[in-house]
Design a protein around this motif. Structure first.
Motif, mmCIF file in Angstrom:
data_model
loop_
_atom_site.group_PDB
_atom_site.id
_atom_site.type_symbol
_atom_site.label_atom_id
_atom_site.label_comp_id
_atom_site.label_asym_id
_atom_site.label_seq_id
_atom_site.Cartn_x
_atom_site.Cartn_y
_atom_site.Cartn_z
ATOM 1 N N THR A 256 0.829 -1.198 0.000
ATOM 2 C CA THR A 256 0.000 0.000 0.000
ATOM 3 C C THR A 256 0.871 1.259 0.000
ATOM 4 O O THR A 256 0.596 2.222 -0.726
ATOM 5 N N ASP B 242 -8.138 -3.955 -1.888
ATOM 6 C CA ASP B 242 -7.949 -4.713 -0.642
ATOM 7 C C ASP B 242 -9.152 -4.437 0.264
ATOM 8 O O ASP B 242 -9.416 -3.275 0.586
ATOM 9 N N SER C 169 -7.091 0.080 3.014
ATOM 10 C CA SER C 169 -6.056 0.912 3.641
ATOM 11 C C SER C 169 -5.848 2.250 2.938
ATOM 12 O O SER C 169 -5.531 3.238 3.589
ATOM 13 N N ASP D 7 -3.623 -1.423 -5.935
ATOM 14 C CA ASP D 7 -3.168 -2.039 -4.680
ATOM 15 C C ASP D 7 -4.025 -3.286 -4.444
ATOM 16 O O ASP D 7 -5.225 -3.288 -4.744
HETATM 17 MG MG LIG Z 1 -1.889 -3.025 1.996
#
Ligand SMILES: [Mg+2]
Ligand SMILES: Nc1ncnc2c1ncn2[C@@H]1O[C@H](COP(=O)(O)OP(=O)(O)OP(=O)(O)O)[C@@H](O)[C@H]1O
Length: 269
Positions: free
Chosen positions: A16, A39, A43, A121
């Protein structure tokens, strides 16, 4: 649009951090970049702003079939936009038959918006949504933590990429990026040396990300390193180097013609 997934089998290796800082670096270099969080931990959006935390995103496009245009958020940099994980982010992957969208649909819709680059990500591991993201991506960048146990994961990652290619997908390795390097710690320096010996040079990026407490500070306030201070700290500049290396690896070329050999911009007339 070129799609670049940031993925690794292991968690906590800096995916990230790399995705956020690299997206910022590419945008600063003038590429229209969309940073996508796939994800379920969400995050990217969690630390950015209240608006990003409440916004719909990738999982709402997948689960509810909401169009990406309704979800993509603008940032202070005109060249950087963000598709956060969203409100439907759920650690339990639903059956494909229950979903309203597919990862290739979402990536294709982002492509139609005219971005040069999508940096995606992913959740740690190579299954579930992450596998679908890899199947739908042009390239994968693999952050590799400079620690002894990390050595084992490189061959596994290369095998996983090959398995996806064997299914008929286009995925290519953009490279392996060393992260959390501590050049003054012997074990870390040894791992870097060993990895540079065993990994074919064309797979390993020259730039490496140092371990630095400044990353914790940047992630606590939710900004790329480049925005932390008026004069960005040294580790922020490394992402510019990573972006420059990747531009040739992922064939991200400017449409505008290059100046002739002897026609450089002059510092003064
Ligand atoms: Mg991450
Ligand atoms: N180069 C670095 N130096 C010091 N700390 C770092 C560095 N890179 C990342 N970190 C910190 O390490 C932690 C894990 O980083 P990050 O969240 O980027 O990893 P991740 O691979 O995305 O994790 P996950 O697999 O859980 O998604 C974070 O607290 C982050 O701030």
């Amino acid at each position: 649009m070129i799609s670049l997934a940031v993925a690794s089998q292991k968690g906590g290796v800096g995916k990230t951090t790399v995705a956020v800082n690299l997206a910022y670096a590419f945008a600063k270099r003038g590429w229209s970049t969309v940073l996508v969080d796939t994800d379920p931990q969400g995050s990217v959006g969690l630390s950015l702003s209240e608006r990003a935390r409440r916004s719909r995103g990738f999982f709402d496009c997948m689960e509810e079939g909401i169009s990406v245009d309704e979800c993509v958020l603008a940032t202070r940099l005109p060249e950087l936009q963000i598709l956060v994980a969203g409100r439907s982010a759920d650690p339990f992957v639903r059956k494909a038959s229950e979903l309203q969208g597919t990862v290739p649909d979402v990536v294709a819709s982002l492509g139609q918006r005219g971005h040069d680059l999508a940096i995606i990500d992913t959740a740690a591991g190579l299954t579930g949504y992450t596998a679908d993201v890899l199947r739908a991506s042009d390239f994968v960048l693999v952050p590799q933590q400079a620690e002894p146990l990390g050595l084992r994961s490189v061959p596994q990652m290369l095998k996983a990429v090959q398995a996806i290619r064997n299914e008929g997908h286009h995925l290519e390795m953009a490279g392996i990026l060393l992260t959390m390097v501590q050049s003054d710690v012997e074990d870390s320096a040894n791992v870097v040396r060993e990895l540079r010996q065993i990994v074919p040079p064309q797979l390993m990026l020259h730039a490496a990300i140092p371990r630095d407490s400044i990353f914790l500070r940047a992630s606590a306030v939710g900004v790329p390193l480049g925005l932390l201070f008026q004069n960005p700290p040294a580790p922020a500049i490394i992402f510019d180097q990573v972006a420059a290396e990747l531009e040739s690896r992922i064939e991200l070329h400017s449409e505008s013609p290059l100046p002739a050999q002897d026609d450089h911009t002059r510092l003064m007339d």
